[in-house]
Write a protein that holds these residues in place. Sequence first.
Motif, PDB file in Angstrom:
ATOM      1  N   ASN A   1       0.837  -1.195   0.000  1.00  0.00           N
ATOM      2  CA  ASN A   1       0.000   0.000   0.000  1.00  0.00           C
ATOM      3  C   ASN A   1       0.873   1.246   0.000  1.00  0.00           C
ATOM      4  OD1 ASN A   1      -2.185  -1.788   0.332  1.00  0.00           O
ATOM      5  ND2 ASN A   1      -1.938  -1.727   2.562  1.00  0.00           N
TER       6      ASN A   1
ATOM      7  N   THR B   1     -10.733   2.895   5.084  1.00  0.00           N
ATOM      8  CA  THR B   1      -9.576   2.017   4.993  1.00  0.00           C
ATOM      9  C   THR B   1      -9.883   0.646   5.573  1.00  0.00           C
ATOM     10  OG1 THR B   1      -8.061   3.878   5.149  1.00  0.00           O
ATOM     11  CG2 THR B   1      -7.167   1.722   5.654  1.00  0.00           C
TER      12      THR B   1
ATOM     13  N   VAL C   1      -8.145  -2.182   6.971  1.00  0.00           N
ATOM     14  CA  VAL C   1      -6.789  -2.403   7.457  1.00  0.00           C
ATOM     15  C   VAL C   1      -6.334  -3.835   7.197  1.00  0.00           C
ATOM     16  CG1 VAL C   1      -5.322  -2.377   9.502  1.00  0.00           C
ATOM     17  CG2 VAL C   1      -7.038  -0.600   9.176  1.00  0.00           C
ATOM     18  N   ASN C   2      -7.155  -4.792   7.500  1.00  0.00           N
ATOM     19  CA  ASN C   2      -6.805  -6.188   7.280  1.00  0.00           C
ATOM     20  C   ASN C   2      -7.961  -6.911   6.609  1.00  0.00           C
ATOM     21  OD1 ASN C   2      -4.131  -6.652   8.613  1.00  0.00           O
ATOM     22  ND2 ASN C   2      -5.237  -5.758  10.343  1.00  0.00           N
TER      23      ASN C   2
ATOM     24  N   GLY D   1      -9.365   5.239   0.762  1.00  0.00           N
ATOM     25  CA  GLY D   1      -8.245   4.440   1.238  1.00  0.00           C
ATOM     26  C   GLY D   1      -8.534   2.962   1.287  1.00  0.00           C
ATOM     27  N   TYR D   2      -8.966   2.382   0.179  1.00  0.00           N
ATOM     28  CA  TYR D   2      -9.275   0.953   0.138  1.00  0.00           C
ATOM     29  C   TYR D   2      -8.021   0.151  -0.182  1.00  0.00           C
ATOM     30  CZ  TYR D   2     -14.021   2.776  -0.096  1.00  0.00           C
ATOM     31  OH  TYR D   2     -15.179   3.452   0.179  1.00  0.00           O
ATOM     32  N   THR D   3      -7.900  -1.011   0.430  1.00  0.00           N
ATOM     33  CA  THR D   3      -6.749  -1.880   0.208  1.00  0.00           C
ATOM     34  C   THR D   3      -7.208  -3.282  -0.172  1.00  0.00           C
ATOM     35  OG1 THR D   3      -6.449  -2.917   2.391  1.00  0.00           O
ATOM     36  CG2 THR D   3      -5.701  -0.635   2.142  1.00  0.00           C
TER      37      THR D   3
ATOM     38  N   GLY E   1      -2.368  -1.246   6.997  1.00  0.00           N
ATOM     39  CA  GLY E   1      -3.048  -0.025   6.589  1.00  0.00           C
ATOM     40  C   GLY E   1      -2.072   0.947   5.941  1.00  0.00           C
TER      41      GLY E   1
ATOM     42  N   ASN F   1       0.167   6.700   7.921  1.00  0.00           N
ATOM     43  CA  ASN F   1      -0.560   7.918   8.255  1.00  0.00           C
ATOM     44  C   ASN F   1       0.347   9.124   8.458  1.00  0.00           C
ATOM     45  OD1 ASN F   1      -3.113   6.701   8.245  1.00  0.00           O
ATOM     46  ND2 ASN F   1      -2.799   5.900  10.301  1.00  0.00           N
TER      47      ASN F   1
ATOM     48  N   PRO G   1      -3.716   8.199   1.046  1.00  0.00           N
ATOM     49  CA  PRO G   1      -3.650   6.909   0.349  1.00  0.00           C
ATOM     50  C   PRO G   1      -3.646   7.099  -1.162  1.00  0.00           C
ATOM     51  CG  PRO G   1      -5.229   6.812   2.134  1.00  0.00           C
ATOM     52  CD  PRO G   1      -4.844   8.251   1.995  1.00  0.00           C
TER      53      PRO G   1
END
Length: 428
Positions: free
Chosen positions: A38, A177, A179-180, A395-397, A402, A405, A414
Amino acid sequence: MKKSLVALAALAVAGVASAQSSVTLFGVVDASISGYSNSSRDLKPTVLANNFRVPTYTNQGSVKVSRTALANSGYNSSRLGFRGTEDLGGGLAASFWLEAPISNDDGQTGISTFARRSTVSLSGGFGEIRLGRDYTPTFWNDTVFDPFGTNGVGTNLISTANGLFGGFSGYSAAATTLVNRPQIPNVGGSNYVRASNTVGYFLPPNLGGFYGQVMYGFSEQTKYDSGVFTPNVANNSRAGRYIGGRFGYANGPLDVALAYGSSTIGDQYYAGVTTKVNTLNLGASYDFGPVKLFGEVSKAKNKNDYEVTPILGGRPDIDLTGYLIGVTVPVGAGLIRASYSAVKLDTNQPFDFFNPANNLDPKANKLALGYVHNLSKRTALYATIARISNKNGAGYTTGGPGFYNGLAGTTFTPKSATGYDFGIRHAF
């Protein structure tokens, strides 16, 4: 006498067992070597020493964070389950389905919950009445019309974004976002993928290709006979309720379905405010033989219902729209998969003349490509790669860490996310 009683008891147990038409143990074990990367960047310009008392600042450039992991559920979700059906005669049957998520990459999570599905049902010529925890009608369109089945790094952005959009704890426009990549379903966080405490009805399968379902989920909140005794605590009166439905038509190469769902994600009893997320989506697929095409359009609205509308109109609705196009191509024992998905978030705020950047809607698009090689009907090797481009603060992963920041005094936005899965899936 005792021997006779034991024999009768044994016959009774045998009679109960014979009435059970079938009990099946089933599951999927899916493991992959997965990588996530990311990137975010500092958008603030460098400010040199000056005579206007403007603090100096040095642009920090870009930062990339990455992770490599032995993961699970890259092609199909790892699970272990039990299901059974008892023939009650006259076309009537009783069934149960208990399905648990497992994390076979570390073995830490086994049958600790049946969070994937836990239902009991009664079916017959009238259709099926199903009680318990199950997929919501709107999520069915996300997964059925996604070439990647909402698994692994190839999961479409409609599913990813909506999963974050409708959390019970409330919603912030900045909370985009992931994160996981979630491996274990959260039974208390959202009604988007699955809903608990539901009563569902499914149409019978003999309607010439037409199918459908409706679902109602209880909030299970405590009600007080006089409202003045209700505790002044947020989300304790209506949050958790779900209602939805899905209706479609499948015949030959065509499958098309429309779904709607409304989830109550929060409430403030004394303020007279109820927060809901209403989701409407339409999905379709058509199998031409050499290729199969997929598509979906979706719109979700996060809205406040006010018993007394505030003088200034209250908080504007927040809209999340998205679309998906995809394709699968059979190649011998294998299958090529590809999809493109995009989402946009609109907070409907008044135009900001002093900060033009605030007027831009966060949005993202994702391209995913994969290949599955079937070694048998139950075992397959697979590879998937995907890339997300984020714009205007989205902020998509694809999973993993993540976005960076930044330290105090810096601002990182992001930018992009990539991911890959190389794995093996075995079903039983």
